[in-house]
Design a protein around this motif. Sequence first.
Motif, PDB file in Angstrom:
ATOM      1  N   GLU A  29       0.681  -1.477   0.425  1.00 45.77           N
ATOM      2  CA  GLU A  29       0.349   0.220  -0.093  1.00 45.77           C
ATOM      3  C   GLU A  29       0.963   1.133  -0.269  1.00 45.77           C
ATOM      4  O   GLU A  29       0.379   2.407  -0.588  1.00 45.77           O
ATOM      5  N   LEU A  30       1.973   1.468   0.567  1.00 46.43           N
ATOM      6  CA  LEU A  30       3.351   2.337   0.735  1.00 46.43           C
ATOM      7  C   LEU A  30       3.260   2.708  -0.232  1.00 46.43           C
ATOM      8  O   LEU A  30       3.962   3.671  -1.402  1.00 46.43           O
ATOM      9  N   ILE A  31       4.435   1.760  -1.190  1.00 48.12           N
ATOM     10  CA  ILE A  31       4.915   1.419  -2.554  1.00 48.12           C
ATOM     11  C   ILE A  31       3.655   2.044  -2.852  1.00 48.12           C
ATOM     12  O   ILE A  31       3.911   3.528  -4.102  1.00 48.12           O
ATOM     13  N   ALA A  32       2.811   1.874  -3.221  1.00 48.09           N
ATOM     14  CA  ALA A  32       0.856   1.950  -4.569  1.00 48.09           C
ATOM     15  C   ALA A  32       1.055   3.574  -4.436  1.00 48.09           C
ATOM     16  O   ALA A  32       0.912   4.332  -4.992  1.00 48.09           O
ATOM     17  N   LYS A  33       1.048   3.811  -2.908  1.00 52.00           N
ATOM     18  CA  LYS A  33       0.329   5.433  -3.103  1.00 52.00           C
ATOM     19  C   LYS A  33       1.886   6.351  -2.915  1.00 52.00           C
ATOM     20  O   LYS A  33       1.211   7.839  -3.776  1.00 52.00           O
ATOM     21  N   TYR A  34       2.557   6.701  -2.426  1.00 44.58           N
ATOM     22  CA  TYR A  34       3.927   6.723  -2.912  1.00 44.58           C
ATOM     23  C   TYR A  34       4.288   7.058  -4.094  1.00 44.58           C
ATOM     24  O   TYR A  34       4.102   8.177  -5.349  1.00 44.58           O
ATOM     25  N   HIS A  35       3.925   6.236  -4.700  1.00 41.52           N
ATOM     26  CA  HIS A  35       4.040   5.910  -6.567  1.00 41.52           C
ATOM     27  C   HIS A  35       3.765   6.686  -7.416  1.00 41.52           C
ATOM     28  O   HIS A  35       3.828   7.622  -8.396  1.00 41.52           O
ATOM     29  N   GLU A  36       2.159   6.381  -6.949  1.00 35.98           N
ATOM     30  CA  GLU A  36       1.320   7.188  -7.874  1.00 35.98           C
ATOM     31  C   GLU A  36       1.442   9.202  -7.268  1.00 35.98           C
ATOM     32  O   GLU A  36       1.722   9.192  -7.929  1.00 35.98           O
ATOM     33  N   ILE A  37       1.537   9.263  -6.151  1.00 35.47           N
ATOM     34  CA  ILE A  37       1.763  10.336  -5.598  1.00 35.47           C
ATOM     35  C   ILE A  37       3.191  11.602  -6.360  1.00 35.47           C
ATOM     36  O   ILE A  37       2.743  12.397  -6.605  1.00 35.47           O
ATOM     37  N   ASN A  38       3.760  10.658  -5.534  1.00 37.77           N
ATOM     38  CA  ASN A  38       5.456  10.759  -6.037  1.00 37.77           C
ATOM     39  C   ASN A  38       5.304  11.266  -7.917  1.00 37.77           C
ATOM     40  O   ASN A  38       5.809  12.468  -8.419  1.00 37.77           O
ATOM     41  N   SER A  39       5.161   9.982  -8.887  1.00 37.17           N
ATOM     42  CA  SER A  39       4.600  10.594 -10.455  1.00 37.17           C
ATOM     43  C   SER A  39       4.265  11.883 -10.301  1.00 37.17           C
ATOM     44  O   SER A  39       4.425  12.693 -11.874  1.00 37.17           O
ATOM     45  N   GLY A  40       2.631  12.063 -10.018  1.00 35.81           N
ATOM     46  CA  GLY A  40       2.093  13.345 -10.057  1.00 35.81           C
ATOM     47  C   GLY A  40       3.080  13.981  -9.570  1.00 35.81           C
ATOM     48  O   GLY A  40       3.011  15.796 -10.077  1.00 35.81           O
ATOM     49  N   LEU A  41       3.408  14.237  -9.056  1.00 30.86           N
ATOM     50  CA  LEU A  41       4.402  15.738  -9.037  1.00 30.86           C
ATOM     51  C   LEU A  41       5.638  16.033  -9.548  1.00 30.86           C
ATOM     52  O   LEU A  41       6.036  17.372  -9.473  1.00 30.86           O
ATOM     53  N   TRP A  42       6.674  14.684  -9.699  1.00 25.10           N
ATOM     54  CA  TRP A  42       7.203  15.474 -10.874  1.00 25.10           C
ATOM     55  C   TRP A  42       6.749  15.873 -12.066  1.00 25.10           C
ATOM     56  O   TRP A  42       7.241  16.921 -12.723  1.00 25.10           O
ATOM     57  N   MET A  43       5.279  15.601 -12.136  1.00 27.44           N
ATOM     58  CA  MET A  43       5.073  15.977 -13.825  1.00 27.44           C
ATOM     59  C   MET A  43       5.097  17.348 -12.929  1.00 27.44           C
ATOM     60  O   MET A  43       4.591  18.382 -13.844  1.00 27.44           O
ATOM     61  N   GLU A  44       4.689  17.876 -12.139  1.00 29.34           N
ATOM     62  CA  GLU A  44       4.244  19.587 -12.187  1.00 29.34           C
ATOM     63  C   GLU A  44       5.586  19.832 -11.965  1.00 29.34           C
ATOM     64  O   GLU A  44       5.726  21.206 -12.438  1.00 29.34           O
ATOM     65  N   TYR A  45       6.640  19.779 -10.957  1.00 28.43           N
ATOM     66  CA  TYR A  45       7.435  19.856 -11.186  1.00 28.43           C
ATOM     67  C   TYR A  45       8.537  19.695 -12.721  1.00 28.43           C
ATOM     68  O   TYR A  45       8.739  21.495 -12.896  1.00 28.43           O
ATOM     69  N   GLY A  46       8.271  18.653 -13.601  1.00 29.46           N
ATOM     70  CA  GLY A  46       8.649  19.165 -14.656  1.00 29.46           C
ATOM     71  C   GLY A  46       7.800  20.589 -15.693  1.00 29.46           C
ATOM     72  O   GLY A  46       8.656  21.373 -16.312  1.00 29.46           O
ATOM     73  N   ARG A  47       6.959  20.853 -15.196  1.00 34.26           N
ATOM     74  CA  ARG A  47       6.333  21.683 -15.370  1.00 34.26           C
ATOM     75  C   ARG A  47       6.974  23.051 -15.182  1.00 34.26           C
ATOM     76  O   ARG A  47       5.344  24.456 -15.255  1.00 34.26           O
ATOM     77  N   GLY A  48       7.321  23.193 -14.044  1.00 36.52           N
ATOM     78  CA  GLY A  48       7.746  24.558 -13.421  1.00 36.52           C
ATOM     79  C   GLY A  48       6.659  25.064 -12.508  1.00 36.52           C
ATOM     80  O   GLY A  48       6.223  25.742 -12.033  1.00 36.52           O
ATOM     81  N   GLU A  49       5.950  24.231 -11.611  1.00 39.87           N
ATOM     82  CA  GLU A  49       3.861  24.076 -11.507  1.00 39.87           C
ATOM     83  C   GLU A  49       4.945  24.772  -9.680  1.00 39.87           C
ATOM     84  O   GLU A  49       3.933  25.282  -9.199  1.00 39.87           O
ATOM     85  N   ILE A  50       5.858  23.934  -9.487  1.00 42.97           N
ATOM     86  CA  ILE A  50       6.318  23.268  -7.292  1.00 42.97           C
ATOM     87  C   ILE A  50       7.479  23.911  -8.434  1.00 42.97           C
ATOM     88  O   ILE A  50       8.324  23.224  -9.316  1.00 42.97           O
TER      89      ILE A  50
END
Length: 235
Positions: free
Chosen positions: A46-67
Amino acid sequence: MSHLRPKFIYFDLDDTLLDHKKAEKAGLKDVHDHFEDFFKGVSLSELIAKYHEINSGLWMEYGRGEIDRHILHRRRFEETFVALGLDGAMHEEAGKVYMQYYRNHWEWIEGTKEIFDKIASSYPVGIITNGFAETQWLKIDQFGFKEISNALIVSEEIGVMKPHPKIFDHATELVNVEREEILYVGDSLSSDVRGGKNASWKVAWFTQNPIKEGEELADLVFSDFRELEKTLFDS
């Protein structure tokens, strides 16, 4: 004769040469074990699945310069814990422990080192990697890429992430080779294949799960580095 006889070969780092996914899972297992009482009722899967889901989304935000990187670092564990019904305030301590453990699990993807070394002995090579500079430079140092590479590019130092054209333009200028004579080897369809093809480079896509778009874009699709070796060295 092979249709891929480049004058320069760039490689992606994580999940192309080094097994980031495996190290990430092992690091999260160590965190789960380290904070055993904190994770009562929450399984490792559960930890791995949720972390991967949230981390992947955050890296997309970071890549777009939003965070920025600091927000990414905070939110990836904070939001994972909240989503799992845990105390988000533990994010800072967990993040520090994770990075300590993650570094203990870095290793080559099986079968890549020998072939990378062979390629590097016959072709000039370089590395282009997304990620935070201090972490990626630790990997570059630990695995000897400084000694063997003619060009080393970390996205944070350029100010944008792959597939942004700025990285590929900078990489082209660094090696003073025509775009069509550069080969890029990477695992990501979006960052590596699309980024490389948009730069007019040749691309070799390393993947276990090819899809039609990538097969049409890439000059080579391979799941074993021996296939890349054969393409580069067999006449």
